[in-house]
Design a protein around this motif. Structure first.
Motif, PDB file in Angstrom:
ATOM      1  N   TRP A   1      38.683 -50.257   9.834  1.00 21.56           N
ATOM      2  CA  TRP A   1      39.839 -49.499  10.321  1.00 21.56           C
ATOM      3  C   TRP A   1      39.587 -47.994  10.205  1.00 21.56           C
ATOM      4  CZ3 TRP A   1      43.702 -53.097   7.352  1.00 21.56           C
ATOM      5  CH2 TRP A   1      43.847 -54.298   8.077  1.00 21.56           C
ATOM      6  N   GLY A   2      38.917 -47.579   9.136  1.00 25.56           N
ATOM      7  CA  GLY A   2      38.589 -46.169   8.991  1.00 25.56           C
ATOM      8  C   GLY A   2      37.622 -45.688  10.053  1.00 25.56           C
ATOM      9  N   ASN A   3      36.610 -46.496  10.373  1.00 23.47           N
ATOM     10  CA  ASN A   3      35.655 -46.121  11.410  1.00 23.47           C
ATOM     11  C   ASN A   3      36.309 -46.057  12.787  1.00 23.47           C
ATOM     12  OD1 ASN A   3      33.381 -45.705   9.872  1.00 23.47           O
ATOM     13  ND2 ASN A   3      32.610 -47.783  10.091  1.00 23.47           N
ATOM     14  N   MET A   4      37.265 -46.941  13.042  1.00 24.34           N
ATOM     15  CA  MET A   4      37.973 -46.905  14.322  1.00 24.34           C
ATOM     16  C   MET A   4      38.760 -45.609  14.468  1.00 24.34           C
ATOM     17  SD  MET A   4      39.301 -50.842  14.774  1.00 24.34           S
ATOM     18  CE  MET A   4      39.930 -50.553  16.441  1.00 24.34           C
TER      19      MET A   4
ATOM     20  N   PHE B   1      31.536 -40.902   5.531  1.00 22.16           N
ATOM     21  CA  PHE B   1      30.767 -41.182   4.321  1.00 22.16           C
ATOM     22  C   PHE B   1      31.139 -42.527   3.694  1.00 22.16           C
ATOM     23  CE2 PHE B   1      31.124 -36.525   4.598  1.00 22.16           C
ATOM     24  CZ  PHE B   1      29.784 -36.213   4.706  1.00 22.16           C
ATOM     25  N   GLY B   2      31.752 -43.392   4.469  1.00 22.07           N
ATOM     26  CA  GLY B   2      32.162 -44.684   3.942  1.00 22.07           C
ATOM     27  C   GLY B   2      31.315 -45.807   4.501  1.00 22.07           C
ATOM     28  N   VAL B   3      31.966 -46.754   5.142  1.00 21.91           N
ATOM     29  CA  VAL B   3      31.280 -47.884   5.773  1.00 21.91           C
ATOM     30  C   VAL B   3      30.371 -47.346   6.888  1.00 21.91           C
ATOM     31  CG1 VAL B   3      31.619 -49.999   7.085  1.00 21.91           C
ATOM     32  CG2 VAL B   3      33.178 -49.432   5.217  1.00 21.91           C
ATOM     33  N   PRO B   4      29.135 -47.862   7.011  1.00 22.30           N
ATOM     34  CA  PRO B   4      28.241 -47.395   8.086  1.00 22.30           C
ATOM     35  C   PRO B   4      28.922 -47.441   9.447  1.00 22.30           C
ATOM     36  CG  PRO B   4      27.065 -48.843   6.585  1.00 22.30           C
ATOM     37  CD  PRO B   4      28.503 -48.875   6.155  1.00 22.30           C
ATOM     38  N   GLN B   5      28.632 -46.434  10.274  1.00 23.17           N
ATOM     39  CA  GLN B   5      29.325 -46.298  11.551  1.00 23.17           C
ATOM     40  C   GLN B   5      29.142 -47.513  12.456  1.00 23.17           C
ATOM     41  OE1 GLN B   5      31.361 -43.804  12.578  1.00 23.17           O
ATOM     42  NE2 GLN B   5      31.193 -42.924  10.531  1.00 23.17           N
ATOM     43  N   LYS B   6      28.017 -48.208  12.342  1.00 18.68           N
ATOM     44  CA  LYS B   6      27.801 -49.376  13.204  1.00 18.68           C
ATOM     45  C   LYS B   6      28.674 -50.559  12.805  1.00 18.68           C
ATOM     46  CE  LYS B   6      23.999 -51.332  10.472  1.00 18.68           C
ATOM     47  NZ  LYS B   6      22.601 -51.810  10.499  1.00 18.68           N
ATOM     48  N   THR B   7      29.233 -50.526  11.603  1.00 19.84           N
ATOM     49  CA  THR B   7      30.090 -51.607  11.120  1.00 19.84           C
ATOM     50  C   THR B   7      31.541 -51.268  11.397  1.00 19.84           C
ATOM     51  OG1 THR B   7      28.526 -52.059   9.343  1.00 19.84           O
ATOM     52  CG2 THR B   7      30.719 -53.005   9.124  1.00 19.84           C
ATOM     53  N   PRO B   8      32.264 -52.095  12.139  1.00 21.24           N
ATOM     54  CA  PRO B   8      33.663 -51.768  12.435  1.00 21.24           C
ATOM     55  C   PRO B   8      34.542 -51.909  11.196  1.00 21.24           C
ATOM     56  CG  PRO B   8      33.135 -53.958  13.254  1.00 21.24           C
ATOM     57  CD  PRO B   8      31.854 -53.369  12.763  1.00 21.24           C
TER      58      PRO B   8
ATOM     59  N   LEU C   1      37.221 -42.387   3.435  1.00 22.53           N
ATOM     60  CA  LEU C   1      35.787 -42.094   3.405  1.00 22.53           C
ATOM     61  C   LEU C   1      35.113 -42.424   4.733  1.00 22.53           C
ATOM     62  CD1 LEU C   1      34.944 -43.419  -0.172  1.00 22.53           C
ATOM     63  CD2 LEU C   1      34.807 -41.043   0.594  1.00 22.53           C
ATOM     64  N   SER C   2      35.522 -43.532   5.348  1.00 21.19           N
ATOM     65  CA  SER C   2      34.938 -43.901   6.637  1.00 21.19           C
ATOM     66  C   SER C   2      35.347 -42.909   7.717  1.00 21.19           C
ATOM     67  CB  SER C   2      35.383 -45.321   7.027  1.00 21.19           C
ATOM     68  OG  SER C   2      34.909 -46.266   6.094  1.00 21.19           O
ATOM     69  N   TYR C   3      36.580 -42.434   7.652  1.00 21.08           N
ATOM     70  CA  TYR C   3      37.038 -41.448   8.628  1.00 21.08           C
ATOM     71  C   TYR C   3      36.208 -40.160   8.534  1.00 21.08           C
ATOM     72  CZ  TYR C   3      40.122 -38.259  11.145  1.00 21.08           C
ATOM     73  OH  TYR C   3      40.619 -37.345  12.036  1.00 21.08           O
ATOM     74  N   LEU C   4      35.849 -39.794   7.297  1.00 20.54           N
ATOM     75  CA  LEU C   4      35.042 -38.591   7.095  1.00 20.54           C
ATOM     76  C   LEU C   4      33.566 -38.815   7.408  1.00 20.54           C
ATOM     77  CD1 LEU C   4      36.617 -37.331   3.747  1.00 20.54           C
ATOM     78  CD2 LEU C   4      36.982 -36.384   6.036  1.00 20.54           C
TER      79      LEU C   4
END
Length: 305
Positions: free
Chosen positions: A254-257, A245-252, A240-243
């Motif tokens: 593994w998916g956001n990375m 729609f998961g963890v807010p982008q400002k919060t690091p 979800l973070s990769y897409l």
């Protein structure tokens, strides 16, 4: 003729292991599960110590601070895993990202196990209309469009509440159906035993029968399911973070990375930006799965592995 009347010294009876003791002994003999346990423990400890380790790893401990002068630096002595396209230290973000990803997986697992155990035990114990009503509701939850609901609610609540806890709540509230069905089937089989019928006959309340007699005997199944769910929910958060729609982008996390490294030039020429979180996710999920398989074998009395 004299008979030998010397008394034979009796040996003290050997105390047998409890089922939990036997399970612990079998689990400790599982080398793959033990190695995985040590690896997962190391990941958790390093993630928890991120605020302590970060200042010693990177001269820029602020995980959200952009440093244009240090963009896209390859791994070196100052930045062991290099920097990303915003000049942030990859290793620092990897440690902080582990905190978030593990928090989401663990917290959502607790919600899933609590709701699934509650619904499954009530449905299995009471049966009849209660069982039918709860199982139809469970079917609705299992068939609910999870991804669509997360995207829509994330868009509506964007900036209004803490997106991290919204994600944890959504994953937990929409993922307990499978656990409920498993617990229900175990309760249905267990409640026909004599000790349960005896407890009911002497006037024990349903809550007491479920809590003190039924759940302890299905706890091994719940523990195994929780372990396997933990891995699955970490994957859900990463996806979800990769897409976006998961963890807010400002919060690091593994998916956001991974989401920050989804450009072709990064994938082809800057592997230090996406390989660390990808490997962290892969080996963490593998270790959790190996631990789950080890627990499954250890708690199965018929297993010879």
């Amino acid at each position: 003729m004299t008979m030998n009347t010397t008394p034979v010294e009796e040996k003290p009876p050997v105390k047998g292991l409890s089922p939990w003791g036997m399970a612990r002994k079998k689990f400790l003999k599982n080398k793959l599960a033990m190695i995985s346990s040590f690896f997962l423990a190391a990941v958790i400890i390093l993630s928890l110590l991120a605020p302590v380790l970060a200042p010693h790893i990177s001269p820029i401990p602020d995980i959200e601070k952009v440093n244009i002068s240090k963009m896209n630096i390859t791994p070196n002595g100052e930045h062991l895993l290099g920097t990303d396209k915003s000049g942030r230290d990859v290793l620092t973000r990897l440690l902080y990202g582990g905190r978030v990803s593990l928090l989401v997986g663990f917290s959502a697992t607790l919600i899933v196990i609590f709701l699934g155990t509650l619904v499954g035990s009530i449905a299995g114990f009471f049966g009849g209309r209660v069982d039918s009503l709860l199982m139809r509701f469970t079917d609705f939850v299992l068939n609910f469009p999870f991804l669509v609901f997360v995207i829509v609610l994330n868009t509506i609540l964007h900036g209004k509440v803490d997106g991290l806890w919204v994600l944890i709540g959504l994953i937990g509230l929409l993922s307990w159906g499978g656990v409920a069905r498993i617990v229900r089937s175990k309760i249905l089989a267990e409640k026909e035993n004599e000790y349960v019928l005896a407890a009911i006959s002497i006037g024990c309340s349903p809550a007491k029968v479920i809590a003190k007699h039924l759940l302890p005997n299905v706890m091994s199944t719940i523990i195994v399911q929780a372990t396997l769910l933990f891995a699955g929910l970490i994957i859900a958060e990463s996806g979800l973070s990769y897409l976006g729609f998961g963890v807010p982008q400002k919060t690091p996390s593994w998916g956001n990375m991974l989401a920050f490294a989804n450009e072709p030039d990064v994938l082809q020429g800057k592997p230090w930006m996406w390989m660390p979180p990808a490997l962290a996710i892969t080996f963490t999920i593998l270790s959790i799965n190996f631990i789950g398989e080890g627990l499954k074998d250890a708690m199965n009395p018929k297993s010879t592995r």
